[in-house]
Scaffold this motif. Structure first.
Motif, PDB file in Angstrom:
ATOM      1  N   CYS A  10       0.793  -1.233   0.000  1.00 33.76           N
ATOM      2  CA  CYS A  10       0.000   0.000   0.000  1.00 33.76           C
ATOM      3  C   CYS A  10       0.825   1.283   0.000  1.00 33.76           C
ATOM      4  CB  CYS A  10      -0.960  -0.018   1.183  1.00 33.76           C
ATOM      5  SG  CYS A  10      -2.177  -1.353   1.077  1.00 33.76           S
ATOM      6  N   GLN A  12       1.557   3.007  -2.609  1.00 29.34           N
ATOM      7  CA  GLN A  12       0.909   3.947  -3.531  1.00 29.34           C
ATOM      8  C   GLN A  12      -0.256   4.684  -2.878  1.00 29.34           C
ATOM      9  OE1 GLN A  12       2.082   1.026  -4.463  1.00 29.34           O
ATOM     10  NE2 GLN A  12       2.851   1.052  -6.558  1.00 29.34           N
ATOM     11  N   LEU A  13      -0.882   4.075  -1.877  1.00 30.51           N
ATOM     12  CA  LEU A  13      -1.968   4.751  -1.174  1.00 30.51           C
ATOM     13  C   LEU A  13      -1.462   5.968  -0.416  1.00 30.51           C
ATOM     14  CD1 LEU A  13      -3.457   2.131  -1.939  1.00 30.51           C
ATOM     15  CD2 LEU A  13      -4.483   2.132   0.336  1.00 30.51           C
ATOM     16  N   GLY A  14      -0.152   6.056  -0.217  1.00 33.21           N
ATOM     17  CA  GLY A  14       0.458   7.221   0.416  1.00 33.21           C
ATOM     18  C   GLY A  14       0.962   8.239  -0.586  1.00 33.21           C
ATOM     19  N   ALA A  25      -7.949   5.444  -3.967  1.00 38.55           N
ATOM     20  CA  ALA A  25      -7.339   4.586  -2.949  1.00 38.55           C
ATOM     21  C   ALA A  25      -8.337   3.549  -2.442  1.00 38.55           C
ATOM     22  CB  ALA A  25      -6.815   5.436  -1.799  1.00 38.55           C
ATOM     23  N   THR A  42       1.280  -2.048   4.940  1.00 38.06           N
ATOM     24  CA  THR A  42       1.445  -0.595   4.899  1.00 38.06           C
ATOM     25  C   THR A  42       2.581  -0.200   5.839  1.00 38.06           C
ATOM     26  OG1 THR A  42       0.279   1.530   5.151  1.00 38.06           O
ATOM     27  CG2 THR A  42      -0.348  -0.238   6.673  1.00 38.06           C
ATOM     28  N   TYR A  46       4.933   5.503   4.480  1.00 37.67           N
ATOM     29  CA  TYR A  46       4.234   5.693   3.209  1.00 37.67           C
ATOM     30  C   TYR A  46       3.286   6.893   3.285  1.00 37.67           C
ATOM     31  CZ  TYR A  46       5.767   0.825   2.566  1.00 37.67           C
ATOM     32  OH  TYR A  46       6.493  -0.337   2.486  1.00 37.67           O
ATOM     33  N   SER A  51      -1.014   6.499   3.885  1.00 33.38           N
ATOM     34  CA  SER A  51      -1.356   5.135   3.463  1.00 33.38           C
ATOM     35  C   SER A  51      -2.134   4.409   4.549  1.00 33.38           C
ATOM     36  CB  SER A  51      -0.084   4.358   3.112  1.00 33.38           C
ATOM     37  OG  SER A  51      -0.369   3.002   2.867  1.00 33.38           O
ATOM     38  N   ARG A  54      -5.732   5.794   4.714  1.00 36.71           N
ATOM     39  CA  ARG A  54      -6.571   5.379   3.588  1.00 36.71           C
ATOM     40  C   ARG A  54      -6.880   3.888   3.637  1.00 36.71           C
ATOM     41  NH1 ARG A  54      -3.831   8.903  -1.367  1.00 36.71           N
ATOM     42  NH2 ARG A  54      -5.358  10.616  -1.334  1.00 36.71           N
TER      43      ARG A  54
END
Length: 321
Positions: A10, A12-14, A25, A42, A46, A51, A54
Motif C-alpha cells: 500500500c 501507492q496509497l500514500g 485509494a 502498509t 508511506y 497510506s 486510507r
C-alpha cells in the motif's frame, strides 16, 4: 495467520511519486478484496501516515478476522516544527507537516504502533515489521525486537519480523532474533536471486515465513526499456539488456515478463506471499490476472539453460491446465 499468495502493498496509497484521490485509494483496496486478496501491508513511512489512514478507511466494515494486516516500526512520525508548506522529499506527494525520526527503541516501537492503530482505525495489527534497520542492527536487536516479542507474547501481535532490501542483513537478524516472518524487497526476483544464498535456506530451516516484495525490481521487470528503473534509480544498461533477454524467452513460451516475474518468487518453500503495489484499480486487476497465469515448465528450463536463472531456483510445479 494465513497470508494469501498475493498481497496488496500500500505504498501507492500514500501518494508514492504522484497523488491519487481518496476515492481511487478506496477503489484499489475494494478491487483487491474482490479479487480474493486478504493480506494488506502498509507503513507510517508511506505518505507520512496517509497510506495507513486510507487503508484503514477502505477496510472499515470488513470482517476483521478475514484479513491480515501488517505495518512497520522504526520511523516515528513527529510534528515538523519548521514546516512552511513544503512537500515531502522522500518520494511521496504529501505535505511535509510531519517528519520521520528513526527510532528503534522500545518506547519508539510502542509509540509507533499506538499511532498506527489510530490512523488505521483498528484494534489490532497482525504483523509488525521493523522497517529498514540495516544501519541500526544493534539498536533494533536491543530495543525494537524485544518490545515486539513482548507484544507477541501478550497476544497483541500475531507475528513479528523485519522488512528491508538487504538479504544478508535480514539473514543476520534471523540468526540472532526470534522472528516469525521477514519481508525481502527486490532481492529475490526473476532478475536476481541473492536471497537464495543464505536468507531463504535459513528461513526454511527456522520456519520463518517470507514475504517477497519488489518483484519487478522497481520497474525493470515490468518494462525492460531504456530509462527503466532498478532499485528506484535508472537501471544500468546491462541489467536492461538482461531483463530484455528474459522477456524474449518468456515471449517464446507465450508468457509476459511480468507474469513470470510474479510467478517465480512464490514457488520457493519459504515464501508465503508475493506483495504487489497498485496505482489504480485496473492495475490490481491486471496483477491478479497475471498471478493466475500458468507458466510452462519449459520456460524456466530455457532460462536456466541460457544462464538467465540460477539452476537451484525453485520454480512453480506443473499443474493441470
Amino acid at each position: 495467520m494465513n497470508l494469501t499468495p498475493l498481497g496488496l502493498g500500500c505504498a501507492q496509497l500514500g501518494n508514492l511519486y504522484r497523488a491519487m484521490s481518496d476515492e481511487t485509494a478506496t477503489a484499489i483496496v475494494d478491487t483487491a478484496w474482490d479479487r480474493g486478496i486478504r493480506y494488506f501491508d502498509t507503513a507510517p513511512h508511506y505518505g507520512l501516515g496517509l497510506s495507513e489512514k486510507r487503508l484503514g478507511a477502505a477496510l472499515a466494515g470488513r470482517p476483521r478476522a478475514e484479513y491480515v494486516l501488517s505495518t512497520k516500526v522504526g520511523r516515528l512520525l513527529v510534528d515538523n516544527p519548521d514546516w512552511a508548506g513544503e512537500r515531502d522529499t522522500e518520494g511521496f506527494d504529501v505535505p511535509a507537516s510531519l517528519t520521520r525520526r528513526r527510532d528503534y527503541s522500545r518506547d519508539g516501537v510502542l509509540r509507533s504502533l499506538e499511532s498506527s492503530l489510530g490512523r488505521l482505525g483498528v484494534d489490532r495489527i497482525d504483523i509488525a515489521f521493523v522497517h529498514d534497520p540495516e544501519d541500526f542492527v544493534e539498536e533494533a536487536l536491543a530495543g525494537a525486537l524485544p518490545a515486539l516479542v513482548e507484544l507477541r507474547e501478550q497476544g497483541v501481535l500475531r507475528g513479528i519480523g523485519l522488512g528491508m532490501n538487504f538479504d544478508s542483513v535480514l539473514a543476520e537478524f534471523v540468526r540472532r532474533a526470534d522472528v516469525d516472518i521477514v519481508m525481502i524487497a527486490g532481492r529475490y526476483t526473476l532478475l536476481e536471486q541473492p536471497a537464495q544464498d543464505e536468507l531463504l535456506p535459513l528461513c526454511v530451516e527456522r520456519d520463518v515465513r517470507v514475504v517477497a516484495a519488489g518483484v519487478f525490481n522497481s520497474g525493470i521487470l515490468a518494462s525492460p526499456r531504456p530509462g527503466a528503473t532498478y532499485n528506484y534509480e535508472s537501471a544500468p544498461a546491462e541489467l536492461v539488456a538482461r531483463a530484455a533477454r528474459i522477456a524474449d524467452v518468456c515471449a517464446r513460451h507465450g508468457v509476459t515478463l511480468p507474469e513470470a516475474a510474479i510467478a517465480l518468487p512464490g514457488a520457493h518453500p519459504a515464501v508465503a506471499s508475493v506483495v504487489l503495489g497498485a496505482s489504480s484499480p485496473a492495475q490490481v486487476e491486471s496483477n491478479a490476472d497475471r498471478a493466475a497465469v500458468r507458466v510452462p515448465p519449459a520456460l524456466w528450463a530455457e532460462l536456466v539453460a541460457e544462464g538467465l536463472l540460477r539452476a537451484d531456483t525453485p520454480v512453480p510445479e506443473e499443474t493441470e491446465a
